[in-house]
Design a protein around this motif. Structure first.
Motif, short mmCIF file in Angstrom:
data_model
loop_
_atom_site.label_atom_id
_atom_site.label_comp_id
_atom_site.label_asym_id
_atom_site.label_seq_id
_atom_site.Cartn_x
_atom_site.Cartn_y
_atom_site.Cartn_z
N GLY A 54 0.80 -1.22 0.00
CA GLY A 54 0.00 0.00 0.00
C GLY A 54 0.83 1.26 0.00
O GLY A 54 0.42 2.30 -0.52
N THR B 242 -5.36 1.49 0.04
CA THR B 242 -5.97 0.30 0.61
C THR B 242 -7.13 -0.15 -0.25
O THR B 242 -7.88 0.67 -0.77
CB THR B 242 -6.49 0.58 2.04
N THR B 243 -7.31 -1.46 -0.40
CA THR B 243 -8.44 -1.99 -1.14
C THR B 243 -9.63 -2.13 -0.22
O THR B 243 -9.57 -2.82 0.79
CB THR B 243 -8.11 -3.36 -1.77
N LYS C 121 -13.39 -3.81 -3.09
CA LYS C 121 -12.89 -3.94 -4.45
C LYS C 121 -12.56 -2.60 -5.10
O LYS C 121 -12.39 -2.51 -6.31
CB LYS C 121 -13.89 -4.70 -5.32
N ALA C 122 -12.43 -1.55 -4.29
CA ALA C 122 -12.05 -0.24 -4.81
C ALA C 122 -10.81 0.24 -4.07
O ALA C 122 -10.66 0.00 -2.88
CB ALA C 122 -13.19 0.76 -4.64
N ALA C 123 -9.93 0.91 -4.78
CA ALA C 123 -8.70 1.41 -4.16
C ALA C 123 -8.98 2.77 -3.54
O ALA C 123 -9.50 3.68 -4.19
CB ALA C 123 -7.59 1.53 -5.20
#
Length: 299
Positions: free
Chosen positions: A209, A233-234, A237-239
Motif C-alpha cells: 500500500g 488500501t483496497t 474492491k475499490a482502491a
C-alpha cells in the motif's frame, strides 16, 4: 411511565412527552390534545396522565435494543462506530462481521440480551479450528468493542466478553527470499508493470500500500529521501488512498547505498541498479510517447 408536561400553543393544549430511545438518546414527542385553553385545564391534565401511562417509545429505523439479534446489533453498532474508525479499519471490521462473526450468531438466533460468555467461548473454540489465533483475537476485539458500547448506553449491565479467555497470539515467522530467489523474481518481472513497484518495495522495505501511494511530493531529491505520506488500501474492491505521515518510514537513500555496496553481488545492489534502470527506461518510454503524440498533432 415517561415524563411529560402540558404546554399551550396558539391557545390550544399539547402534551409534551420526554423519553429515551433504545440507543439511550433523548427524544421529545408533541401530541395535540384537541382542547382549547379556556375551561379545559383539568381535562388536559387527565389526558396527559393517560398518555404518560400508555405511551411506548416508537421503534426507529436503525434503533438499538437489547432484544434485537446480536448479529443485527453488530451491523448497527458498526455504522455508529464508522465515524471514529479509520477507513481501512472499518472495512476490516465490516468484512469480519459479514463473515464469519455475524452469520455464526445469526444462525443461533441469539439476542443481545441473551448473549453469554459461554456463547463467545464456543465461537472462539470453533474458529480456532479454522483460522489462526491472531484472527480470532481480531474477532474478539470487534465483539468486545460492540458490547462495551451496549454497556455504555445502558442496554447491558456488563460486558460478557470480559469473562472470556482471549486466545494467545501465535508467533509470526516471516519468510524471506534469498538473494538468488530475488534475482530470479526480478528477472521474471523485467519489463512488466510490476517491475518498478516490486523493486522499490524490496530496496526500501515499503509495504504494498505504501508503494502504491507514492507520488512525486514524497520524494526529496536534494536530501535523497523517500517518505511514506499516504497509502492505498483496497476496500470493497475499490482502491482508496489515505493521507498520513510516518516519519519512521522515511528512507534515506544515502544510508541504503552504504548497505548495498558492502556486497557487490547482493540482491539489494541488484535491486538498486534495477530501480535506476527501470526508472530511466520508463522515463524514456514516456518521452517517446509524448513525442509520438506531438508528431501526430503536428500532422
Amino acid at each position: 411511565m415517561v415524563a411529560g408536561h402540558l404546554t399551550l400553543k396558539n391557545g390550544r393544549y399539547y402534551a409534551v412527552l420526554n423519553y429515551r430511545n433504545a440507543g439511550g438518546q433523548r427524544k421529545t414527542k408533541w401530541i395535540s390534545l384537541g382542547l382549547s385553553e379556556k375551561g379545559n385545564k383539568r381535562k388536559a391534565e387527565a389526558e396527559l396522565a393517560r398518555l404518560r401511562a400508555e405511551f411506548e417509545p416508537p421503534k426507529e429505523v436503525g434503533d438499538l435494543s437489547s432484544d434485537m439479534l446480536f448479529a443485527d446489533y453488530l451491523l448497527e453498532w458498526l455504522e455508529i462506530a464508522k465515524g471514529r474508525l479509520a477507513v481501512a479499519t472499518y472495512s476490516s471490521y465490516a468484512a469480519m462481521i459479514k463473515r464469519p462473526v455475524g452469520p455464526y450468531f445469526r444462525q443461533r438466533n441469539l439476542t443481545l440480551r441473551e448473549l453469554e460468555a459461554r456463547h463467545l467461548q464456543m465461537f472462539y473454540s470453533e474458529m480456532l479450528r479454522k483460522v489462526k489465533p491472531n484472527t480470532v483475537i481480531h474477532y474478539h476485539a470487534i465483539i468486545h468493542s460492540s458490547l462495551k458500547y451496549a454497556v455504555k448506553t445502558d442496554m447491558l449491565v456488563q460486558n460478557v466478553a470480559d469473562k472470556v479467555d482471549r486466545p494467545k497470539k501465535n508467533s509470526f515467522q516471516p519468510v524471506f527470499l534469498s538473494a538468488e530467489e530475488m534475482q530470479k523474481m526480478f528477472k521474471a518481472l523485467w519489463g512488466t508493470k510490476l517491475e518498478l513497484p516490486v523493486l522499490v518495495a524490496v530496496f526500501y522495505g515499503f509495504r504494498r500500500g505504501e508503494v502504491l501511494g507514492l507520488k512525486w511530493d514524497a520524494i526529496d531529491f536534494e536530501r535523497g529521501t523517500i517518505s511514506v505520506i499516504r497509502t492505498v488500501t483496497t476496500i470493497d474492491k475499490a482502491a482508496v488512498a489515505s493521507e498520513r505521515m510516518k516519519s519512521a518510514y522515511s528512507k534515506i537513500k544515502s544510508k541504503a547505498e552504504q548497505g548495498y555496496y558492502a556486497d557487490e553481488n547482493s540482491a539489494t545492489e541488484y535491486a538498486a541498479d534495477k530501480v535506476s534502470a527501470a526508472s530511466e527506461r520508463i522515463t524514456d518510454e514516456g518521452v517517446h510517447q509524448f513525442n509520438k503524440q506531438g508528431q501526430k498533432g503536428v500532422k
